[in-house]
Design a protein around this motif. Structure first.
Motif, PDB file in Angstrom:
ATOM      1  N   SER A 193       0.802  -1.227   0.000  1.00 40.48           N
ATOM      2  CA  SER A 193       0.000   0.000   0.000  1.00 40.48           C
ATOM      3  C   SER A 193       0.838   1.282   0.000  1.00 40.48           C
ATOM      4  N   ASP A 194       1.952   1.304   0.746  1.00 44.57           N
ATOM      5  CA  ASP A 194       2.751   2.546   0.788  1.00 44.57           C
ATOM      6  C   ASP A 194       3.281   2.870  -0.609  1.00 44.57           C
ATOM      7  N   HIS A 195       3.743   1.829  -1.279  1.00 42.18           N
ATOM      8  CA  HIS A 195       4.299   2.019  -2.629  1.00 42.18           C
ATOM      9  C   HIS A 195       3.194   2.499  -3.588  1.00 42.18           C
ATOM     10  N   ILE A 196       2.018   1.908  -3.485  1.00 44.61           N
ATOM     11  CA  ILE A 196       0.906   2.308  -4.379  1.00 44.61           C
ATOM     12  C   ILE A 196       0.536   3.764  -4.105  1.00 44.61           C
ATOM     13  N   GLU A 197       0.503   4.107  -2.813  1.00 44.08           N
ATOM     14  CA  GLU A 197       0.137   5.483  -2.439  1.00 44.08           C
ATOM     15  C   GLU A 197       1.155   6.470  -3.021  1.00 44.08           C
ATOM     16  N   GLN A 198       2.437   6.098  -2.943  1.00 40.89           N
ATOM     17  CA  GLN A 198       3.485   6.994  -3.480  1.00 40.89           C
ATOM     18  C   GLN A 198       3.361   7.130  -4.995  1.00 40.89           C
ATOM     19  N   LEU A 199       3.089   6.017  -5.663  1.00 37.17           N
ATOM     20  CA  LEU A 199       2.952   6.077  -7.134  1.00 37.17           C
ATOM     21  C   LEU A 199       1.781   6.976  -7.522  1.00 37.17           C
ATOM     22  N   MET A 200       0.698   6.856  -6.766  1.00 35.86           N
ATOM     23  CA  MET A 200      -0.471   7.688  -7.090  1.00 35.86           C
ATOM     24  C   MET A 200      -0.155   9.151  -6.839  1.00 35.86           C
ATOM     25  N   ALA A 201       0.497   9.433  -5.725  1.00 35.05           N
ATOM     26  CA  ALA A 201       0.824  10.827  -5.394  1.00 35.05           C
ATOM     27  C   ALA A 201       1.725  11.428  -6.470  1.00 35.05           C
ATOM     28  N   ALA A 202       2.621  10.609  -7.019  1.00 35.56           N
ATOM     29  CA  ALA A 202       3.591  11.115  -7.997  1.00 35.56           C
ATOM     30  C   ALA A 202       3.000  11.224  -9.402  1.00 35.56           C
ATOM     31  N   SER A 203       1.852  10.634  -9.619  1.00 34.61           N
ATOM     32  CA  SER A 203       1.325  10.636 -10.992  1.00 34.61           C
ATOM     33  C   SER A 203       0.636  11.964 -11.303  1.00 34.61           C
ATOM     34  N   SER A 204       0.518  12.254 -12.586  1.00 33.89           N
ATOM     35  CA  SER A 204      -0.194  13.474 -12.978  1.00 33.89           C
ATOM     36  C   SER A 204      -1.688  13.161 -13.011  1.00 33.89           C
ATOM     37  N   LYS A 205      -2.502  14.192 -13.293  1.00 36.71           N
ATOM     38  CA  LYS A 205      -3.963  14.005 -13.324  1.00 36.71           C
ATOM     39  C   LYS A 205      -4.308  12.829 -14.252  1.00 36.71           C
ATOM     40  N   SER A 206      -4.943  11.825 -13.710  1.00 35.86           N
ATOM     41  CA  SER A 206      -5.256  10.664 -14.550  1.00 35.86           C
ATOM     42  C   SER A 206      -6.242   9.721 -13.871  1.00 35.86           C
ATOM     43  N   MET A 207      -6.856   8.900 -14.721  1.00 33.29           N
ATOM     44  CA  MET A 207      -7.614   7.755 -14.229  1.00 33.29           C
ATOM     45  C   MET A 207      -6.645   6.575 -14.300  1.00 33.29           C
ATOM     46  N   ILE A 208      -6.489   5.870 -13.199  1.00 33.72           N
ATOM     47  CA  ILE A 208      -5.408   4.885 -13.101  1.00 33.72           C
ATOM     48  C   ILE A 208      -5.981   3.469 -12.972  1.00 33.72           C
ATOM     49  N   VAL A 209      -5.799   2.703 -14.031  1.00 28.38           N
ATOM     50  CA  VAL A 209      -6.210   1.289 -13.996  1.00 28.38           C
ATOM     51  C   VAL A 209      -5.209   0.544 -13.115  1.00 28.38           C
ATOM     52  N   THR A 210      -5.719  -0.163 -12.105  1.00 28.80           N
ATOM     53  CA  THR A 210      -4.804  -0.888 -11.217  1.00 28.80           C
ATOM     54  C   THR A 210      -4.990  -2.391 -11.406  1.00 28.80           C
ATOM     55  N   ASP A 211      -3.898  -3.088 -11.608  1.00 29.29           N
ATOM     56  CA  ASP A 211      -3.958  -4.555 -11.632  1.00 29.29           C
ATOM     57  C   ASP A 211      -4.368  -5.051 -10.247  1.00 29.29           C
ATOM     58  N   ALA A 212      -5.037  -6.181 -10.194  1.00 24.08           N
ATOM     59  CA  ALA A 212      -5.383  -6.805  -8.904  1.00 24.08           C
ATOM     60  C   ALA A 212      -5.818  -8.227  -9.211  1.00 24.08           C
ATOM     61  N   ILE A 213      -5.117  -9.181  -8.627  1.00 28.27           N
ATOM     62  CA  ILE A 213      -5.522 -10.561  -8.893  1.00 28.27           C
ATOM     63  C   ILE A 213      -5.940 -11.301  -7.628  1.00 28.27           C
ATOM     64  N   ASN A 214      -5.839 -10.624  -6.473  1.00 26.58           N
ATOM     65  CA  ASN A 214      -6.343 -11.263  -5.246  1.00 26.58           C
ATOM     66  C   ASN A 214      -6.820 -10.197  -4.260  1.00 26.58           C
ATOM     67  N   ASP A 215      -7.450 -10.655  -3.187  1.00 29.05           N
ATOM     68  CA  ASP A 215      -8.039  -9.706  -2.235  1.00 29.05           C
ATOM     69  C   ASP A 215      -6.980  -8.863  -1.526  1.00 29.05           C
ATOM     70  N   GLN A 216      -5.778  -9.432  -1.330  1.00 27.96           N
ATOM     71  CA  GLN A 216      -4.736  -8.639  -0.673  1.00 27.96           C
ATOM     72  C   GLN A 216      -4.385  -7.418  -1.539  1.00 27.96           C
ATOM     73  N   HIS A 217      -4.338  -7.612  -2.852  1.00 24.14           N
ATOM     74  CA  HIS A 217      -4.086  -6.463  -3.735  1.00 24.14           C
ATOM     75  C   HIS A 217      -5.156  -5.396  -3.534  1.00 24.14           C
ATOM     76  N   LEU A 218      -6.410  -5.862  -3.435  1.00 24.26           N
ATOM     77  CA  LEU A 218      -7.511  -4.899  -3.290  1.00 24.26           C
ATOM     78  C   LEU A 218      -7.439  -4.194  -1.937  1.00 24.26           C
ATOM     79  N   ARG A 219      -7.079  -4.935  -0.902  1.00 26.89           N
ATOM     80  CA  ARG A 219      -6.923  -4.307   0.424  1.00 26.89           C
ATOM     81  C   ARG A 219      -5.824  -3.245   0.359  1.00 26.89           C
ATOM     82  N   ASP A 220      -4.716  -3.569  -0.305  1.00 25.63           N
ATOM     83  CA  ASP A 220      -3.591  -2.625  -0.375  1.00 25.63           C
ATOM     84  C   ASP A 220      -3.974  -1.381  -1.196  1.00 25.63           C
ATOM     85  N   ILE A 221      -4.703  -1.591  -2.261  1.00 25.92           N
ATOM     86  CA  ILE A 221      -5.132  -0.426  -3.063  1.00 25.92           C
ATOM     87  C   ILE A 221      -6.093   0.429  -2.215  1.00 25.92           C
TER      88      ILE A 221
END
Ligand SMILES: Nc1ncnc2c1ncn2[C@@H]1O[C@H](COP(=O)(O)OP(=O)(O)OP(=O)(O)O)[C@@H](O)[C@H]1O
Ligand SMILES: O=C(O)[C@@H](O)C(=O)CO
Length: 413
Positions: A177-205
């Motif tokens: 989650s920390d890494h995802i949060e940093q990537l989102m903060a660093a991105s420009s204005k956008s809609m961001i498709v996130t990969d997720a193949i299990n519930d842990q990914h969804l919890r982290d997002i």
């Protein structure tokens, strides 16, 4: 109210209401935008709209109005719930509604994540899978209203929005989650498709989005959100006083998905079932009153269905038009449900999002409280203030014996 959800159809709304309820929030599903304020005990309010396939401008206007009502109830975060199979056309409505909600909320980085691994929907390298098939190889390629012919979510969303479409791929999602949060903060204005193949990914997002004002996706993405509020001490432990109804029951199916057609076939082997065709409804050779009389004469819960194979649906659409056949069938199911409820039916099961929306609206239901889960994504619900219990099954959800099982849960649980 802490979390406000705008669902683009009624089954999808009960799907996310189910997730939030299972994660310990006190949840109410509203039919359309309520005219009054919510009960103070509601922690997550799900406003069900029927906006998935209506014209873009109308979908945008209704979604913004729903968001405004939810903000008035005190919501800190808004979730736009669409289908785990990203049901939409190249014209919308997912992109334009997301743009409008983002403008309203002042959000410029928005997760787009329809993944729902429990139901076999996963996202990998920007592509949506249904089980082991690409979305575009699955039964969704034949959907009556939103045929999904491209599994690349970035490309499909790209048709619908002027915003940049970004992507956070599997390897980054795996980093937590920390890494995802940093990537989102660093991105420009956008809609961001996130990969997720299990519930842990969804919890982290979900954790990574704790400060985001707007999230969008399927019900899977909601799995991590209650904990964000719980960590702030904002969620109260609530009991869930569910009880069923033992009266007359009926099953109404307008979904033409593979899963629903299998469930219809299964129920036909053990209960009374009556098929109604698009032609009978449109040409008026049958009526809701006639079918209601047949239904009430059955000793066991009757199934009434228009669910049909793709070639039959296409033939009806070619003859009468796609919109005309859909709206005639939906209004038939609405009238039928109304008639049956007036005649004392107290358990109603519907299959299909559009179908369910038509039924709930025709029944003038204001709100529904969430009860036990019948199948992944499908809760039993009690209509607030009425002796009526209901289950709204998404087209693709449920095991083969779903209808029989739902009748039991609605009665006994
Ligand atoms: N026999 C038929 N011929 C033509 N159209 C049909 C027929 N039966 C149903 N339809 C229409 O197909 C649409 C099915 O959509 P609906 O949302 O109810 O099911 P679904 O897409 O399988 O469910 P979900 O949205 O939950 O995945 C409805 O608008 C319905 O009226
Ligand atoms: O996300 C899903 O698949 C369902 O909740 C739905 O929206 C079907 O209409």
């Amino acid at each position: 109210m802490l979390l406000g959800v705008i669902g683009d159809d009624f089954t999808g709304s009960s799907d996310i209401a189910n997730t939030l309820s299972k994660q310990g929030m006190s949840v109410t599903q509203y039919s359309g935008i309520p005219e009054q304020n919510a009960d103070a005990a509601v922690e997550a309010g799900v406003v069900s709209l029927k906006t998935r396939t209506i014209p873009v401008e109308e979908a945008v206007a209704q979604s913004v109005e729903a968001a405004n009502w939810l903000l008035q109830q005190g919501c800190q975060q808004i979730f736009f719930k669409y289908c785990s199979t990203f049901d939409s056309t190249k014209e919308g409505n997912i992109g334009p509604v997301t743009e409008a909600l983002a403008d309203l909320l002042g959000e410029d980085k928005i997760v787009m994540c329809p993944a729902f691994p429990t139901a076999g929907r996963t996202i990998f390298q920007g592509h949506l899978f249904v089980g082991d098939q690409l979305l575009s190889d699955s039964g969704m390629r034949n959907h009556p209203l939103t045929p999904m012919t491209d599994a690349d979510l970035r490309r499909w969303l790209g048709y619908q929005t002027k915003w940049d479409v970004g992507h956070i791929a599997y390897a980054d999602i795996e980093s937590g989650s920390d890494h995802i949060e940093q990537l989102m903060a660093a991105s420009s204005k956008s809609m961001i498709v996130t990969d997720a193949i299990n519930d842990q990914h969804l919890r982290d997002i979900g954790t990574a989005c704790k400060s985001r004002k707007l999230l969008t996706g399927g019900s899977g993405l909601a799995i991590g959100l209650p904990d964000n509020f719980r960590r702030q001490g904002l969620i109260k432990t609530s009991s869930n006083p569910w009880h069923g109804e033992s009266g007359k029951a009926v099953i109404l199916s307008g979904s033409c998905s593979i899963a629903t057609r299998e469930q219809v076939a299964q129920y036909k082997t053990c209960g009374p079932a009556r098929e109604v065709t698009a032609a009978e409804i449109i040409e008026g050779t049958t009526s809701a009153a006639e079918i209601a009389a047949w239904a009430l004469a059955q000793a066991q819960a009757p199934l009434i269905f228009t669910s049909a194979d793709p070639q039959i649906v296409h033939a009806a659409q070619d003859k009468y038009g796609r919109e005309k056949s859909a709206s005639a069938i939906e209004s038939f199911f609405g009238q039928l449900a109304n008639q049956l409820a007036n005649d004392g039916v107290s358990r109603i099961i519907t299959a299909g999002g559009e179908t369910s929306g038509a039924v709930v609206l025709a029944l003038n239901i204001d709100a529904m409280e969430i009860g036990p889960e019948i199948a992944a994504g499908v809760p039993a619900m009690r209509v607030t203030g009425r002796d009526l219990v209901i289950a709204l099954k998404s087209g693709n959800f449920g095991q083969k014996d779903f209808f029989k099982h739902a009748l039991e849960v609605l009665e006994h649980a």
